[in-house]
Design a protein around this motif. Structure first.
Motif, PDB file in Angstrom:
ATOM      1  N   PHE A 157      -6.651   4.418   1.331  1.00  0.00           N
ATOM      2  CA  PHE A 157      -5.991   3.241   1.875  1.00  0.00           C
ATOM      3  C   PHE A 157      -6.539   2.887   3.256  1.00  0.00           C
ATOM      4  O   PHE A 157      -5.832   2.352   4.100  1.00  0.00           O
ATOM      5  CB  PHE A 157      -4.475   3.446   1.899  1.00  0.00           C
ATOM      6  CG  PHE A 157      -3.892   3.521   0.519  1.00  0.00           C
ATOM      7  CD1 PHE A 157      -3.542   2.371  -0.175  1.00  0.00           C
ATOM      8  CD2 PHE A 157      -3.745   4.746  -0.126  1.00  0.00           C
ATOM      9  CE1 PHE A 157      -3.028   2.439  -1.465  1.00  0.00           C
ATOM     10  CE2 PHE A 157      -3.233   4.820  -1.417  1.00  0.00           C
ATOM     11  CZ  PHE A 157      -2.872   3.662  -2.085  1.00  0.00           C
ATOM     12  N   GLU A 184     -12.172   0.232  -3.375  1.00  0.00           N
ATOM     13  CA  GLU A 184     -12.728  -1.114  -3.426  1.00  0.00           C
ATOM     14  C   GLU A 184     -11.844  -2.103  -2.677  1.00  0.00           C
ATOM     15  O   GLU A 184     -12.329  -3.030  -2.022  1.00  0.00           O
ATOM     16  CB  GLU A 184     -12.913  -1.543  -4.886  1.00  0.00           C
ATOM     17  CG  GLU A 184     -14.059  -0.819  -5.577  1.00  0.00           C
ATOM     18  CD  GLU A 184     -14.055  -1.012  -7.075  1.00  0.00           C
ATOM     19  OE1 GLU A 184     -13.142  -1.711  -7.588  1.00  0.00           O
ATOM     20  OE2 GLU A 184     -14.956  -0.465  -7.749  1.00  0.00           O
ATOM     21  N   LYS A 185     -10.527  -1.897  -2.749  1.00  0.00           N
ATOM     22  CA  LYS A 185      -9.599  -2.790  -2.059  1.00  0.00           C
ATOM     23  C   LYS A 185      -9.574  -2.542  -0.560  1.00  0.00           C
ATOM     24  O   LYS A 185      -9.586  -3.473   0.242  1.00  0.00           O
ATOM     25  CB  LYS A 185      -8.191  -2.628  -2.635  1.00  0.00           C
ATOM     26  CG  LYS A 185      -7.164  -3.541  -1.983  1.00  0.00           C
ATOM     27  CD  LYS A 185      -5.780  -3.336  -2.583  1.00  0.00           C
ATOM     28  CE  LYS A 185      -4.744  -4.219  -1.892  1.00  0.00           C
ATOM     29  NZ  LYS A 185      -3.386  -4.007  -2.463  1.00  0.00           N
ATOM     30  N   SER A 186      -9.534  -1.260  -0.165  1.00  0.00           N
ATOM     31  CA  SER A 186      -9.400  -0.917   1.257  1.00  0.00           C
ATOM     32  C   SER A 186     -10.720  -0.940   1.999  1.00  0.00           C
ATOM     33  O   SER A 186     -10.761  -1.119   3.219  1.00  0.00           O
ATOM     34  CB  SER A 186      -8.765   0.468   1.412  1.00  0.00           C
ATOM     35  OG  SER A 186      -9.669   1.497   1.001  1.00  0.00           O
ATOM     36  N   GLN A 210     -10.210   1.916  -7.531  1.00  0.00           N
ATOM     37  CA  GLN A 210      -9.379   0.740  -7.275  1.00  0.00           C
ATOM     38  C   GLN A 210      -8.961   0.680  -5.811  1.00  0.00           C
ATOM     39  O   GLN A 210      -9.064  -0.373  -5.170  1.00  0.00           O
ATOM     40  CB  GLN A 210      -8.139   0.790  -8.171  1.00  0.00           C
ATOM     41  CG  GLN A 210      -7.151  -0.354  -7.940  1.00  0.00           C
ATOM     42  CD  GLN A 210      -5.877  -0.180  -8.764  1.00  0.00           C
ATOM     43  OE1 GLN A 210      -5.784   0.686  -9.633  1.00  0.00           O
ATOM     44  NE2 GLN A 210      -4.893  -1.009  -8.484  1.00  0.00           N
ATOM     45  N   CYS A 211      -8.518   1.803  -5.272  1.00  0.00           N
ATOM     46  CA  CYS A 211      -8.070   1.847  -3.889  1.00  0.00           C
ATOM     47  C   CYS A 211      -9.230   1.647  -2.914  1.00  0.00           C
ATOM     48  O   CYS A 211      -9.111   0.883  -1.941  1.00  0.00           O
ATOM     49  CB  CYS A 211      -7.381   3.173  -3.600  1.00  0.00           C
ATOM     50  SG  CYS A 211      -5.785   3.366  -4.401  1.00  0.00           S
ATOM     51  N   ASP A 244       0.830  -1.208   0.000  1.00  0.00           N
ATOM     52  CA  ASP A 244       0.000   0.000   0.000  1.00  0.00           C
ATOM     53  C   ASP A 244       0.863   1.256   0.000  1.00  0.00           C
ATOM     54  O   ASP A 244       0.521   2.252  -0.651  1.00  0.00           O
ATOM     55  CB  ASP A 244      -0.929  -0.001   1.212  1.00  0.00           C
ATOM     56  CG  ASP A 244      -2.070  -0.989   1.068  1.00  0.00           C
ATOM     57  OD1 ASP A 244      -2.287  -1.497  -0.042  1.00  0.00           O
ATOM     58  OD2 ASP A 244      -2.748  -1.259   2.088  1.00  0.00           O
TER      59      ASP A 244
END
Length: 215
Positions: free
Chosen positions: A155, A147-149, A144-145, A92
């Motif tokens: 983040f 959806e991931k975090s 993108q960030c 990250d």
């Protein structure tokens, strides 16, 4: 030890000043603010008295002078590791640095056509394909960030990446770009930060006006 001094420009217009200011304020890092206004596209000749580039922002931390927004944020993150301004996970951190560096070097079409302006009336302008491509790239990065975090910030917790993209949130808002639900939610959360509200309130109250075509 005295608090570092952060030299900034107009809060209504100075996107590069906004980045380290909101980062340090949100992270709870103490600093003395010195605002040196400009009322011309070239800035202010007085900047040269404290800035090696003749531009803002500049951080003076003891005998260390740091210019450029990302360098300032990295400096204070290393001085204050408890602030967690860089994400904890190595992958990250790398992504956050890449995104922040891309903000420094890219999106010139958007930055040129849509200057940051905290008191601008919200309305669309005619935009080029290059501007729309910049907006699409930014929204893809944020999505993108997030959806991931899982949010609430890029983040998870607030980081340097959020600070670096803060002025873009103003641009997408006041120039009325169409945004996806995940991006709109992120923008709303950023604008709810106490530091954002403090900066915006001060910017709206400033007396200085720079023509939008020159900003």
């Amino acid at each position: 030890m005295a608090d570092p001094v952060l030299y900034i420009g107009n809060k209504n217009y100075s996107s590069w000043s906004f980045r380290p200011w909101i980062g340090m304020r949100t992270a709870g890092i103490a600093f003395e603010e010195k605002l040196v206004p400009f009322d011309m596209a070239a800035g202010n000749p007085a900047f040269k008295t404290f800035s090696p580039t003749g531009k803002v922002p500049v951080l003076v931390d003891g005998d260390v002078t740091v210019w450029e927004s990302l360098a300032i944020l990295d400096h204070v993150a290393r001085r204050h590791p408890e602030s967690a301004l860089w994400p904890e996970k190595p992958a990250d951190r790398t992504m956050a640095m890449a995104m922040s560096s891309e903000m420094m070097s890219s999106f010139l079409a958007l930055r040129s056509a849509c200057p940051m302006n905290m008191r601008r009336e919200r309305k669309q302008i005619e935009t080029s394909r290059a501007v729309l491509a910049d907006v699409a790239r930014i929204q893809a990065l944020w999505s993108q960030c997030l959806e991931k975090s899982g949010g609430p910030f890029l983040f998870g917790t607030f980081s340097i990446a959020d600070a670096m993209y803060a002025p873009v949130i103003n641009r997408l808002d006041v120039y009325a770009f169409e945004t996806t639900p995940i991006v709109s939610g992120y923008m709303a959360r950023m604008k709810e930060l106490p530091a954002w509200r403090e900066w915006e309130t001060a910017g709206r109250a400033e007396p200085w006006i720079v023509d939008e075509d020159e900003a």
